[in-house]
Design a protein around this motif. Sequence first.
Motif, PDB file in Angstrom:
ATOM      1  N   GLU A 183     -66.912  42.538  29.615  1.00  0.00           N
ATOM      2  CA  GLU A 183     -67.538  43.550  30.457  1.00  0.00           C
ATOM      3  C   GLU A 183     -68.768  42.985  31.177  1.00  0.00           C
ATOM      4  O   GLU A 183     -68.938  43.185  32.381  1.00  0.00           O
ATOM      5  N   GLY A 205     -68.679  42.501  35.093  1.00  0.00           N
ATOM      6  CA  GLY A 205     -69.607  43.374  35.807  1.00  0.00           C
ATOM      7  C   GLY A 205     -70.557  42.577  36.681  1.00  0.00           C
ATOM      8  O   GLY A 205     -70.790  42.920  37.842  1.00  0.00           O
ATOM      9  N   ASP A 251     -67.510  42.621  39.795  1.00  0.00           N
ATOM     10  CA  ASP A 251     -67.930  43.875  40.413  1.00  0.00           C
ATOM     11  C   ASP A 251     -68.047  44.924  39.299  1.00  0.00           C
ATOM     12  O   ASP A 251     -67.106  45.099  38.526  1.00  0.00           O
ATOM     13  N   PRO A 252     -69.204  45.607  39.220  1.00  0.00           N
ATOM     14  CA  PRO A 252     -69.349  46.606  38.154  1.00  0.00           C
ATOM     15  C   PRO A 252     -68.258  47.676  38.198  1.00  0.00           C
ATOM     16  O   PRO A 252     -67.872  48.227  37.170  1.00  0.00           O
ATOM     17  N   GLU A 253     -67.740  47.972  39.372  1.00  0.00           N
ATOM     18  CA  GLU A 253     -66.707  49.004  39.468  1.00  0.00           C
ATOM     19  C   GLU A 253     -65.394  48.540  38.860  1.00  0.00           C
ATOM     20  O   GLU A 253     -64.553  49.348  38.499  1.00  0.00           O
ATOM     21  N   LEU A 254     -65.206  47.225  38.816  1.00  0.00           N
ATOM     22  CA  LEU A 254     -63.915  46.707  38.348  1.00  0.00           C
ATOM     23  C   LEU A 254     -63.923  46.282  36.890  1.00  0.00           C
ATOM     24  O   LEU A 254     -62.905  45.878  36.347  1.00  0.00           O
ATOM     25  N   LYS A 255     -65.111  46.378  36.242  1.00  0.00           N
ATOM     26  CA  LYS A 255     -65.186  45.777  34.915  1.00  0.00           C
ATOM     27  C   LYS A 255     -64.243  46.424  33.905  1.00  0.00           C
ATOM     28  O   LYS A 255     -63.700  45.742  33.056  1.00  0.00           O
ATOM     29  N   HIS A 256     -64.041  47.755  34.043  1.00  0.00           N
ATOM     30  CA  HIS A 256     -63.139  48.399  33.084  1.00  0.00           C
ATOM     31  C   HIS A 256     -61.711  47.897  33.249  1.00  0.00           C
ATOM     32  O   HIS A 256     -61.005  47.692  32.279  1.00  0.00           O
ATOM     33  N   ALA A 257     -61.317  47.716  34.512  1.00  0.00           N
ATOM     34  CA  ALA A 257     -59.973  47.196  34.758  1.00  0.00           C
ATOM     35  C   ALA A 257     -59.829  45.809  34.143  1.00  0.00           C
ATOM     36  O   ALA A 257     -58.825  45.502  33.489  1.00  0.00           O
ATOM     37  N   PHE A 289     -59.369  45.859  30.365  1.00  0.00           N
ATOM     38  CA  PHE A 289     -58.057  46.275  29.883  1.00  0.00           C
ATOM     39  C   PHE A 289     -56.962  45.273  30.267  1.00  0.00           C
ATOM     40  O   PHE A 289     -55.962  45.160  29.570  1.00  0.00           O
ATOM     41  N   ILE A 290     -57.174  44.534  31.351  1.00  0.00           N
ATOM     42  CA  ILE A 290     -56.220  43.475  31.681  1.00  0.00           C
ATOM     43  C   ILE A 290     -56.300  42.361  30.625  1.00  0.00           C
ATOM     44  O   ILE A 290     -55.281  41.877  30.128  1.00  0.00           O
ATOM     45  N   PHE A 302     -57.280  42.757  27.650  1.00  0.00           N
ATOM     46  CA  PHE A 302     -56.725  43.360  26.437  1.00  0.00           C
ATOM     47  C   PHE A 302     -55.200  43.219  26.394  1.00  0.00           C
ATOM     48  O   PHE A 302     -54.624  42.761  25.408  1.00  0.00           O
ATOM     49  N   ILE A 303     -54.556  43.592  27.518  1.00  0.00           N
ATOM     50  CA  ILE A 303     -53.097  43.504  27.558  1.00  0.00           C
ATOM     51  C   ILE A 303     -52.651  42.043  27.456  1.00  0.00           C
ATOM     52  O   ILE A 303     -51.713  41.707  26.732  1.00  0.00           O
ATOM     53  N   GLY A 331     -71.088  50.343  43.708  1.00  0.00           N
ATOM     54  CA  GLY A 331     -70.669  51.450  42.869  1.00  0.00           C
ATOM     55  C   GLY A 331     -70.680  51.108  41.392  1.00  0.00           C
ATOM     56  O   GLY A 331     -70.677  49.942  41.013  1.00  0.00           O
ATOM     57  N   ASP A 387     -75.519  45.122  34.387  1.00  0.00           N
ATOM     58  CA  ASP A 387     -74.942  44.249  35.422  1.00  0.00           C
ATOM     59  C   ASP A 387     -75.303  44.745  36.817  1.00  0.00           C
ATOM     60  O   ASP A 387     -75.685  43.956  37.683  1.00  0.00           O
ATOM     61  N   ARG A 430     -77.700  42.636  39.489  1.00  0.00           N
ATOM     62  CA  ARG A 430     -77.249  42.309  40.847  1.00  0.00           C
ATOM     63  C   ARG A 430     -78.225  42.830  41.888  1.00  0.00           C
ATOM     64  O   ARG A 430     -78.566  42.127  42.848  1.00  0.00           O
ATOM     65  N   VAL A 464     -56.440  50.576  34.165  1.00  0.00           N
ATOM     66  CA  VAL A 464     -56.283  49.611  35.252  1.00  0.00           C
ATOM     67  C   VAL A 464     -55.845  50.341  36.526  1.00  0.00           C
ATOM     68  O   VAL A 464     -56.341  50.076  37.626  1.00  0.00           O
ATOM     69  N   ALA A 467     -58.766  52.111  38.296  1.00  0.00           N
ATOM     70  CA  ALA A 467     -59.607  51.173  39.028  1.00  0.00           C
ATOM     71  C   ALA A 467     -58.911  50.727  40.318  1.00  0.00           C
ATOM     72  O   ALA A 467     -59.517  50.640  41.388  1.00  0.00           O
TER      73      ALA A 467
END
Lengths: 296, 407, 349
Positions: A250, A254, A258-264, A267-268, A270-271, B207, B217, B221, C149, C152
């Motif tokens: 994370e 982040g 990109d902080p917006e993409l960190k959750h994705a 989980f990627i 993770f998989i 965002g 984070d 930035r 995923v 996002a």
Amino acid sequence: MDQFFNVVALGMLLGGTYALVSVGLNLIFGVIRIVNFSQGEFLMLGMYGAYLGYSTMGLDPYAGAFIVVPALTLLGMVVYWLVMRPLQNEPMMQVFASFGLLLLIQNVVLAITGGVGMSMNTPFSQVTLTIAGVQFSATRLIILLAALVAAGGLGLFLAKTNFGQAIRAVAQDRMAAQLMGINVERTFMWSFGIGTGLAGLAGVLLTPIYTLSPQIGGNFVMAAFAVVVLGGLGSVLGALVGGFIVGLTEAFAGYYIDPELKHAVIFIVFIAVLLIKPSGLFGQAGAEEVGLREQS
Amino acid sequence: MKKFNGAGVLAVLVGAGWITVAAAQEGTIKIGAITPNTGGMAVLGNDLANWYELAADEINAKGGVLGKKVKIIRGDATNAQEAIAAVDKLATVDKVDIISGTIASFISQAASEAAVNYNKMYWETNALAVELTTRGLPNFLRTGPSAAYYAMQAADVSKGKVASVVGKPVNKLKIWVEHEDSNYGTSIATEVDRLMKAEGATVQIAGHKASAVDLTDSILRAQQANPDIFIISGYVVDTHLLLRTMRERNFKPAATILIGLGDSPDTLKAIGPEYLQGILIVTFPRQAINQKYAPGSDAVNKAYVDKYKVPSIGNAGINGYVGMQILFKAIEATKGDMSVSALMKAAKAMDMPIGSFTTGYGVKFDENMQNTRGQAVTYQWQGDSTKVVWPQEAALDGVSMIKLARP
Amino acid sequence: MSNLDLAQSGALGDSRLAGRRGAAEVWTVANELPTFFAVVAAIGLAVYLLSNQFFYLNLLTMALLFGGLAVSWNIIGGFGGQFSIAHSVFFAIGAYTAGNLYKHFGVSPWIAILPAMLLSAAVAAIVSWPVFRLRGPFFAIATMALTEVAIAFAMHWKAVTGGASGLTIPYRAGLENMIFQQRWAYAALFLGYLAVTLLTSIVILRSRLGYYLQAVRDNDKAAEASGIPIMWTKLKGMAISAALTGIGGVFFMMYVRIVEPAGLLSLFDVGVKIALIALIGGIGTIYGPLLGALILVPLDYWLRAFMGSAVPGGNLIVLGLILVLGSLFMKKGVAGALRQVYRAWSRQQ
């Protein structure tokens, strides 16, 4: 590059947070195999409990833990006895009931508080340590330490004590455990209670950092489910390592992506890990079946 | 199941459908209020409905609208499909005359289209998305500002005051807009971006998820970009987490602007007065505002506390209160005709100067039926409380913006 | 949560009963048709009776949509025992496909059904192929990860999804646009959807694929030993289930005309909800998921309409309580409870 070590530190501290949240879940989901969607709500109750102590009695949240954790252990035991125990042969219905509990607990808190954000600002929560230009927040460090202690304690408890061995025995083969004279229902009740108590501990320690809302539990627990599975169901060491993997992923995703993409990204990863090791990092092959075979 | 007849179950279910509610009361004007009442937005939804009821109470105490009592009937929706159900219920069970709301734009979007089916006016006071009024829906207008107006105030104060305090011309300003990534934060951030870029400033928008466990984070930035103005458009939980992280990382941009929230006692409790000093908040009139600019706002904020025993928590609630008052005026103008065509015609004809209402609003709808005479104001944390500092005429005598740059 | 526990939880009695009965009398699709037509006709009658009671008609409409979704889910989740909580992803694919084709290319949503099905099935096959190596809780949590995923992804792919502000469709009533002014038309639309999913589910249950899926669910090792291609079976089941879910997405898009990622891909409001509906109704049975939807969805909406405004969260407190009590008193789901009642009754006769 100058931020690299800051990001590493951040990831480690965050890993501590995830590890702490996962310890309790690991006992309930990983060891006794109850998919408890309401785990986040117990964490949230822990936060509100700490806040209540702080705002009414001026109790420092760390001191409040000595009240909140036993209270939530007790609540967990009651919930197990009243809801989960009658459904012990219907694991899918346990999932269903735990979702009902999620709605119930979350919205009772919403009804009481009106959903208004609540925060505390203890002097300690403002302390940061700077070592060679790298910053550590004191509250996050405490959480990291607590995660190590809780995981270590739980690991020793499961491995060394009679009761811990009973829990593992029951989880692996209920029938055989019963034949050995173990009180199965009591063992499960205690495991569930310890699991919710640990969720409460995580909640208490997180309170100085966050503004409370009735929905906040879910923010932590979704990741915690991933952590428990990633580490290997029931493996205490796995949950710890899994927590750090998620935390570091994370922080790096982040900051560097990109902080917006960190959750994705989490989980990627993770998989991806599961595809390489289908039973988790420290899980035994076939671990997903342990305990389930015996439940009917 | 195989031998079991599904029709029996259905009969029971259908039977429930026949429960009907008592017929409409005579002599009351019934206004349905659709707001989210569960989930993360419950606190805002409840607050808005509270303000509607306060407006109704006040007019009822004065004898009502055209001698009829006003009744607010709450409807609850947290997503588009629930919005349709809420309109169905308000229109057919409660038989309301007009429908109002809403906190979230996608709820407003679906609810207002459903209201077309019943030929009911949708009197929007609060949803922010700019696109709501550009759809050309025949029964829709908005009394409050769109996201554009929040952004306009943020841009206005940056240009009119902050730039000079920072000591840079507007086109040399570096601005970072940190927004939560749902519709709410994103639409405001996009507008700020557009407006400030038009002024020649350098703007970066970024965002984050409002539910994120950690936002260090984002702060790292932003810190690296070293902006002159740091703008946050988020919900309470993430805004507080950002501020705490900023404090922890000793990130002190020359100016920080919070949009839509951050002036509550809880913010003070979470962050402490020390770090909050000088932080600006773009919001609606609440307290410490010049009563010439916002007539009666002190009194009405006090009335809210008297009625509900807590201070209003949603900053845009009072905007809904004014929207209700505008509706009452429109109903008076139509002589009680609450059909869509009559109300739209009356609204179109309204022309009230800025400063007519407690939020400092006037009324003049544009061709899309968006009220053009409404704007937010800018507060600043000074000591233990917030005070209006912009626009100049809204500030109390003797109050001006304190130094923003902090050591 | 695993194949095994599903099988042994006993929540599936119906299909297995049918199997046992098969020894004496082979059940075919034709045997199922009378019940099917009776159920569809009964619901059709309910739609007709409620056609002027818009609020209650809408409750039924939503129940039919979620009924169709739960029946679709049941094909892989119930028959196949693969507890997916990622069906919101296929639902969203359907919605976005129809929305974009209609909005940007003027393609009628009726035609969009086909590409929506194909796309949902293709995505389902591609993402499931690796995930199906996982079993039990590992599979379920991996599908949860897929949802995250997808959210996002949807937030970022603004050209297709409209990002956070969502994708909106202008209101232009007309049969060719699948946008109706008459409220009963939507009820009929979703009833049609439900009928398609039910019929598919009947055909599958009585086909080779259905028996394969149940064999995989009950004991995948034994199934493999008897020569059933496990991965192929699961993939086929998932693709069909996803394609049907995608159709639901198409209809839903034209019904609400605004979708945004947070709502459409919501883990609890869509992904978990579909599975829970099937679960309370009776997982693995043909009509159980429909029964679950007919009870749970109107209950949810009714409580929200009549209790939601009193106290914040009041309606969900009651719903939560009912869910907990419901699970305690109907451990085998509603279908199981009804079966018990029926058995007791027929013993008395």
